[in-house]
Design a protein around this motif. Structure first.
Motif, PDB file in Angstrom:
ATOM      1  N   ALA A  52       0.849  -1.189   0.000  1.00 16.22           N
ATOM      2  CA  ALA A  52       0.000   0.000   0.000  1.00 16.22           C
ATOM      3  C   ALA A  52       0.885   1.239   0.000  1.00 16.22           C
ATOM      4  N   LYS A  53       0.279   2.357  -0.276  1.00 20.01           N
ATOM      5  CA  LYS A  53       0.948   3.649  -0.159  1.00 20.01           C
ATOM      6  C   LYS A  53       0.813   4.108   1.291  1.00 20.01           C
ATOM      7  N   THR A  54       1.851   4.710   1.822  1.00 21.88           N
ATOM      8  CA  THR A  54       1.785   5.193   3.202  1.00 21.88           C
ATOM      9  C   THR A  54       0.678   6.223   3.366  1.00 21.88           C
ATOM     10  N   SER A  55       0.355   6.940   2.313  1.00 22.80           N
ATOM     11  CA  SER A  55      -0.697   7.960   2.378  1.00 22.80           C
ATOM     12  C   SER A  55      -2.093   7.351   2.577  1.00 22.80           C
ATOM     13  N   GLU A  56      -2.240   6.045   2.332  1.00 24.97           N
ATOM     14  CA  GLU A  56      -3.520   5.365   2.533  1.00 24.97           C
ATOM     15  C   GLU A  56      -3.814   5.108   4.014  1.00 24.97           C
ATOM     16  N   ILE A  57      -2.799   5.242   4.857  1.00 24.68           N
ATOM     17  CA  ILE A  57      -2.939   4.928   6.276  1.00 24.68           C
ATOM     18  C   ILE A  57      -2.977   6.227   7.069  1.00 24.68           C
ATOM     19  N   LYS A  58      -4.155   6.565   7.580  1.00 25.08           N
ATOM     20  CA  LYS A  58      -4.365   7.815   8.308  1.00 25.08           C
ATOM     21  C   LYS A  58      -3.639   7.805   9.649  1.00 25.08           C
ATOM     22  N   VAL A  59      -2.997   8.925  10.008  1.00 28.43           N
ATOM     23  CA  VAL A  59      -2.363   9.058  11.315  1.00 28.43           C
ATOM     24  C   VAL A  59      -3.454   8.977  12.386  1.00 28.43           C
ATOM     25  N   GLY A  60      -3.230   8.144  13.396  1.00 20.76           N
ATOM     26  CA  GLY A  60      -4.225   7.948  14.443  1.00 20.76           C
ATOM     27  C   GLY A  60      -5.309   6.970  14.047  1.00 20.76           C
ATOM     28  N   GLY A  61      -5.127   6.265  12.952  1.00 19.11           N
ATOM     29  CA  GLY A  61      -6.110   5.307  12.453  1.00 19.11           C
ATOM     30  C   GLY A  61      -5.421   4.206  11.688  1.00 19.11           C
ATOM     31  N   GLY A  62      -6.071   3.735  10.624  1.00 19.77           N
ATOM     32  CA  GLY A  62      -5.474   2.672   9.836  1.00 19.77           C
ATOM     33  C   GLY A  62      -6.417   2.187   8.761  1.00 19.77           C
ATOM     34  N   ALA A  63      -6.067   1.051   8.175  1.00 21.89           N
ATOM     35  CA  ALA A  63      -6.859   0.475   7.092  1.00 21.89           C
ATOM     36  C   ALA A  63      -6.806  -1.047   7.183  1.00 21.89           C
ATOM     37  N   VAL A  64      -7.922  -1.678   6.802  1.00 23.29           N
ATOM     38  CA  VAL A  64      -8.025  -3.134   6.774  1.00 23.29           C
ATOM     39  C   VAL A  64      -7.808  -3.598   5.345  1.00 23.29           C
ATOM     40  N   PHE A  65      -6.965  -4.604   5.170  1.00 20.35           N
ATOM     41  CA  PHE A  65      -6.705  -5.203   3.860  1.00 20.35           C
ATOM     42  C   PHE A  65      -7.198  -6.646   3.917  1.00 20.35           C
ATOM     43  N   ALA A  66      -8.460  -6.839   3.552  1.00 23.14           N
ATOM     44  CA  ALA A  66      -9.123  -8.136   3.696  1.00 23.14           C
ATOM     45  C   ALA A  66      -8.409  -9.240   2.924  1.00 23.14           C
ATOM     46  N   ALA A  67      -7.989  -8.950   1.700  1.00 27.21           N
ATOM     47  CA  ALA A  67      -7.367  -9.988   0.874  1.00 27.21           C
ATOM     48  C   ALA A  67      -6.079 -10.518   1.496  1.00 27.21           C
ATOM     49  N   GLY A  68      -5.358  -9.679   2.200  1.00 26.23           N
ATOM     50  CA  GLY A  68      -4.115 -10.102   2.846  1.00 26.23           C
ATOM     51  C   GLY A  68      -4.278 -10.416   4.311  1.00 26.23           C
ATOM     52  N   GLN A  69      -5.516 -10.397   4.805  1.00 17.25           N
ATOM     53  CA  GLN A  69      -5.831 -10.627   6.212  1.00 17.25           C
ATOM     54  C   GLN A  69      -4.921  -9.794   7.117  1.00 17.25           C
ATOM     55  N   ALA A  70      -4.816  -8.506   6.788  1.00 17.36           N
ATOM     56  CA  ALA A  70      -3.957  -7.605   7.552  1.00 17.36           C
ATOM     57  C   ALA A  70      -4.677  -6.305   7.847  1.00 17.36           C
ATOM     58  N   VAL A  71      -4.284  -5.689   8.943  1.00 16.38           N
ATOM     59  CA  VAL A  71      -4.718  -4.340   9.268  1.00 16.38           C
ATOM     60  C   VAL A  71      -3.440  -3.558   9.544  1.00 16.38           C
ATOM     61  N   VAL A  72      -3.327  -2.397   8.918  1.00 15.48           N
ATOM     62  CA  VAL A  72      -2.146  -1.548   9.079  1.00 15.48           C
ATOM     63  C   VAL A  72      -2.595  -0.266   9.761  1.00 15.48           C
ATOM     64  N   THR A  73      -1.844   0.135  10.786  1.00 15.49           N
ATOM     65  CA  THR A  73      -2.182   1.348  11.515  1.00 15.49           C
ATOM     66  C   THR A  73      -0.989   2.302  11.527  1.00 15.49           C
ATOM     67  N   GLN A  74      -1.282   3.563  11.865  1.00 16.97           N
ATOM     68  CA  GLN A  74      -0.244   4.576  12.012  1.00 16.97           C
ATOM     69  C   GLN A  74      -0.581   5.378  13.288  1.00 16.97           C
ATOM     70  N   PRO A  75      -0.213   4.813  14.459  1.00 14.54           N
ATOM     71  CA  PRO A  75      -0.573   5.459  15.719  1.00 14.54           C
ATOM     72  C   PRO A  75      -0.055   6.898  15.816  1.00 14.54           C
ATOM     73  N   THR A  76       1.175   7.117  15.377  1.00 14.13           N
ATOM     74  CA  THR A  76       1.749   8.462  15.301  1.00 14.13           C
ATOM     75  C   THR A  76       2.410   8.606  13.942  1.00 14.13           C
ATOM     76  N   ALA A  77       2.615   9.827  13.521  1.00 12.83           N
ATOM     77  CA  ALA A  77       3.158  10.084  12.180  1.00 12.83           C
ATOM     78  C   ALA A  77       4.451   9.304  11.934  1.00 12.83           C
ATOM     79  N   GLY A  78       4.448   8.520  10.867  1.00  8.80           N
ATOM     80  CA  GLY A  78       5.623   7.761  10.455  1.00  8.80           C
ATOM     81  C   GLY A  78       5.837   6.448  11.181  1.00  8.80           C
ATOM     82  N   ASP A  79       4.989   6.105  12.139  1.00  4.63           N
ATOM     83  CA  ASP A  79       5.111   4.867  12.917  1.00  4.63           C
ATOM     84  C   ASP A  79       4.025   3.900  12.463  1.00  4.63           C
ATOM     85  N   PHE A  80       4.385   2.956  11.614  1.00  2.90           N
ATOM     86  CA  PHE A  80       3.412   2.020  11.047  1.00  2.90           C
ATOM     87  C   PHE A  80       3.471   0.684  11.781  1.00  2.90           C
TER      88      PHE A  80
END
Length: 141
Positions: A52-80
């Motif tokens: 994914a593009k880092t811009s797809e992951i909101k700071v203080g949130g995240g995104a679910v990627f169902a096909a890869g059974q993964a959730v990616v978060t960015q609790p603070t800026a630049g920390d994935f």
């Protein structure tokens, strides 16, 4: 003496189809929220790679990627962070990320920082996954 008469054991097409439909629904229901072996809740299942593009992951949130059974978060800026998207309570996929990772099946919520349980009924954290950032892209193994 009366001779033995074998009972008629024919089944109608309608009864056969109804029984087969119920059996299929039961198997589908069991596989939707259960698991075992490598697909056990919280194990990450048969997850594939995610990019994914880092811009797809909101700071203080995240995104679910169902096909890869993964959730990616960015609790603070630049920390994935990355976790399995399979809820540890009943094996349902998590549905969304707000300020927590949320499973809509039974209401469990997990921390976007470390995958720990914020709100049950889940009692185990989401399994951590490895996230690699390269420039403006990220990948989850």
């Amino acid at each position: 003496m009366t001779p033995y008469v074998r009972p008629d054991r024919t089944i109608s097409r309608r009864s056969l189809l109804a029984t087969a439909g119920l059996a299929a629904a039961a198997v589908g229901g069991l596989s939707a929220c259960g698991g075992g072996g490598d697909d056990a809740p919280g194990s990450g299942g048969s997850a594939g790679p995610v990019t994914a593009k880092t811009s797809e992951i909101k700071v203080g949130g995240g995104a679910v990627f169902a096909a890869g059974q993964a959730v990616v978060t960015q609790p603070t800026a630049g920390d994935f962070k990355a976790f399995s998207s399979i809820c540890t309570h009943a094996g349902c996929p998590v549905a969304e990320v707000t300020d927590t990772i949320n499973c809509n099946c039974h209401g469990s919520k997990f921390s976007i920082t470390d995958g720990s349980v914020v709100n049950g009924p889940a009692t185990q954290p989401l399994a951590a996954r490895t996230v690699t950032v390269s420039g403006d892209s990220l990948s989850v193994a």
